[in-house]
Design a protein around this motif. Structure first.
Motif, mmCIF file in Angstrom:
data_model
loop_
_atom_site.group_PDB
_atom_site.id
_atom_site.type_symbol
_atom_site.label_atom_id
_atom_site.label_comp_id
_atom_site.label_asym_id
_atom_site.label_seq_id
_atom_site.Cartn_x
_atom_site.Cartn_y
_atom_site.Cartn_z
ATOM 1 N N ALA A 263 -1.660 10.149 -1.983
ATOM 2 C CA ALA A 263 -2.602 10.367 -3.078
ATOM 3 C C ALA A 263 -2.060 9.840 -4.407
ATOM 4 O O ALA A 263 -0.847 9.834 -4.640
ATOM 5 C CB ALA A 263 -2.912 11.860 -3.202
ATOM 6 N N GLU A 264 -2.969 9.420 -5.289
ATOM 7 C CA GLU A 264 -2.596 8.840 -6.569
ATOM 8 C C GLU A 264 -1.761 9.796 -7.409
ATOM 9 O O GLU A 264 -0.796 9.386 -8.072
ATOM 10 C CB GLU A 264 -3.854 8.434 -7.340
ATOM 11 N N ASN A 265 -2.105 11.088 -7.389
ATOM 12 C CA ASN A 265 -1.348 12.037 -8.205
ATOM 13 C C ASN A 265 0.090 12.193 -7.711
ATOM 14 O O ASN A 265 1.008 12.444 -8.487
ATOM 15 C CB ASN A 265 -2.048 13.404 -8.248
ATOM 16 N N ILE A 266 0.304 12.005 -6.405
ATOM 17 C CA ILE A 266 1.667 12.058 -5.860
ATOM 18 C C ILE A 266 2.455 10.837 -6.313
ATOM 19 O O ILE A 266 3.645 10.930 -6.637
ATOM 20 C CB ILE A 266 1.640 12.153 -4.327
ATOM 21 N N LEU A 267 1.781 9.696 -6.352
ATOM 22 C CA LEU A 267 2.446 8.483 -6.834
ATOM 23 C C LEU A 267 2.918 8.675 -8.266
ATOM 24 O O LEU A 267 4.039 8.299 -8.617
ATOM 25 C CB LEU A 267 1.487 7.288 -6.756
ATOM 26 N N ASP A 268 2.084 9.302 -9.095
ATOM 27 C CA ASP A 268 2.474 9.566 -10.478
ATOM 28 C C ASP A 268 3.682 10.497 -10.543
ATOM 29 O O ASP A 268 4.573 10.323 -11.381
ATOM 30 C CB ASP A 268 1.304 10.190 -11.242
ATOM 31 N N GLN B 206 0.829 -1.208 0.000
ATOM 32 C CA GLN B 206 0.000 0.000 0.000
ATOM 33 C C GLN B 206 0.870 1.268 0.000
ATOM 34 O O GLN B 206 1.973 1.278 0.550
ATOM 35 C CB GLN B 206 -0.921 0.009 1.219
ATOM 36 N N PRO B 207 0.370 2.356 -0.583
ATOM 37 C CA PRO B 207 1.136 3.611 -0.658
ATOM 38 C C PRO B 207 1.027 4.425 0.626
ATOM 39 O O PRO B 207 0.372 5.460 0.681
ATOM 40 C CB PRO B 207 0.459 4.344 -1.830
ATOM 41 N N ILE B 208 1.704 3.941 1.670
ATOM 42 C CA ILE B 208 1.593 4.631 2.960
ATOM 43 C C ILE B 208 2.932 5.201 3.435
ATOM 44 O O ILE B 208 2.994 5.776 4.524
ATOM 45 C CB ILE B 208 0.997 3.715 4.049
ATOM 46 N N CYS B 209 3.987 5.049 2.645
ATOM 47 C CA CYS B 209 5.262 5.656 3.016
ATOM 48 C C CYS B 209 6.063 5.917 1.752
ATOM 49 O O CYS B 209 5.804 5.336 0.694
ATOM 50 C CB CYS B 209 6.050 4.777 3.991
ATOM 51 N N GLN B 210 7.047 6.771 1.859
ATOM 52 C CA GLN B 210 7.845 7.142 0.696
ATOM 53 C C GLN B 210 8.562 5.941 0.092
ATOM 54 O O GLN B 210 8.676 5.824 -1.140
ATOM 55 C CB GLN B 210 8.856 8.228 1.079
#
Length: 255
Positions: free
Chosen positions: A214-219, A128-132
């Motif tokens: 957030a998804e946009n940060i992942l991008d 999951q996208p919960i940390c850098q």
């Protein structure tokens, strides 16, 4: 007590092969130092420059016994190509050969069974996208369902299809793997994945709601990482420091 044969291939193999042996042996020792090994099991493989020949650990040796000289040279079928006194675990090379066979960029494949990657790969929602640290493996991640011990050649095609163009493969109920164009980049990708899984396990243990990235940060991170984290400005820069660390821990790997 079984005494290991003392091999010395320095000045007996081409310089580029010797350097690859040094890097790969260091990778094994570092994995041991971080507690990522699994007794004599799991494998890290590396492709010899310009050849369909690969280096992998001898079956029966612990990660902290691996040296540049006792790495075994094999082909894609796992057949030993040199006069090494050691054997390899053919089943252990199945996963590696499947990847090396179809991914020209997979010069190094790291496959390990750490507790945290087993746990996270087995969660229904996976990583999951919960940390850098999670941002880096999430940029190119895939999953391959467990089919039992990797002894069935027919599984290779399914693994290859599931991997696709990803550089991180989660193996539910099993562990995970990372790959890269160099030992250093594959190692740093594993380090990011391992840290992300450790953080996720710790975070979930609190039982508290988590704040996802957030998804946009992942991008955005997908674009940023190619400039500042992996490749020539990331894994390649980080690896010399890791190599120096391996020498400080125990320089016997370089024999």
């Amino acid at each position: 007590m079984f005494e290991l044969p003392q091999l010395d291939l320095k000045n007996k193999v081409p310089d580029d092969e010797w350097q690859l042996r040094i890097d790969l042996a260091a990778c094994y020792r570092l994995a041991h130092s971080y507690g990522w090994d699994d007794t004599i099991y799991t494998h890290i493989s590396a492709r010899l420059p310009g050849k369909n020949e690969y280096l992998v650990n001898a079956f029966g040796l612990a990660f902290d016994e691996i040296t540049a000289s006792n790495l075994v040279k094999v082909n894609l079928q796992g057949e030993i190509l040199d006069d090494s006194p050691f054997k390899i675990n053919p089943a252990g090379f199945t996963i590696h050969s499947a990847i090396h066979e179809v991914r020209e960029d997979a010069h190094c494949v790291i496959h390990l069974h750490t507790n945290e990657t087993i746990v996270v790969s087995t969660l229904e929602d996976g990583l999951q996208p919960i940390c850098q640290h999670a941002m880096f493996p999430l940029s190119a991640i895939a999953y391959h369902d467990y089919e039992g011990l990797a002894v069935n050649a027919a599984e290779k095609a399914r693994l290859q299809q599931d991997l696709g163009n990803a550089h991180t493969l989660m193996l539910p109920n099993h562990g995970a793997l990372t790959l890269g164009p160099t030992v250093g980049e594959a190692f740093m990708r594993w380090a990011d994945l391992q840290r992300a899984c450790e953080v996720q396990v710790m975070a979930l243990s609190t039982g508290k709601p988590l704040i996802p990235i957030a998804e946009n940060i992942l991008d955005t991170v997908k674009t940023q990482q190619n400039k500042v984290h992996t490749g020539s400005t990331g894994g390649q820069v980080s690896w010399p420091a890791m190599l120096r660390k391996a020498y400080r821990l125990d320089s016997s790997f370089a024999k």
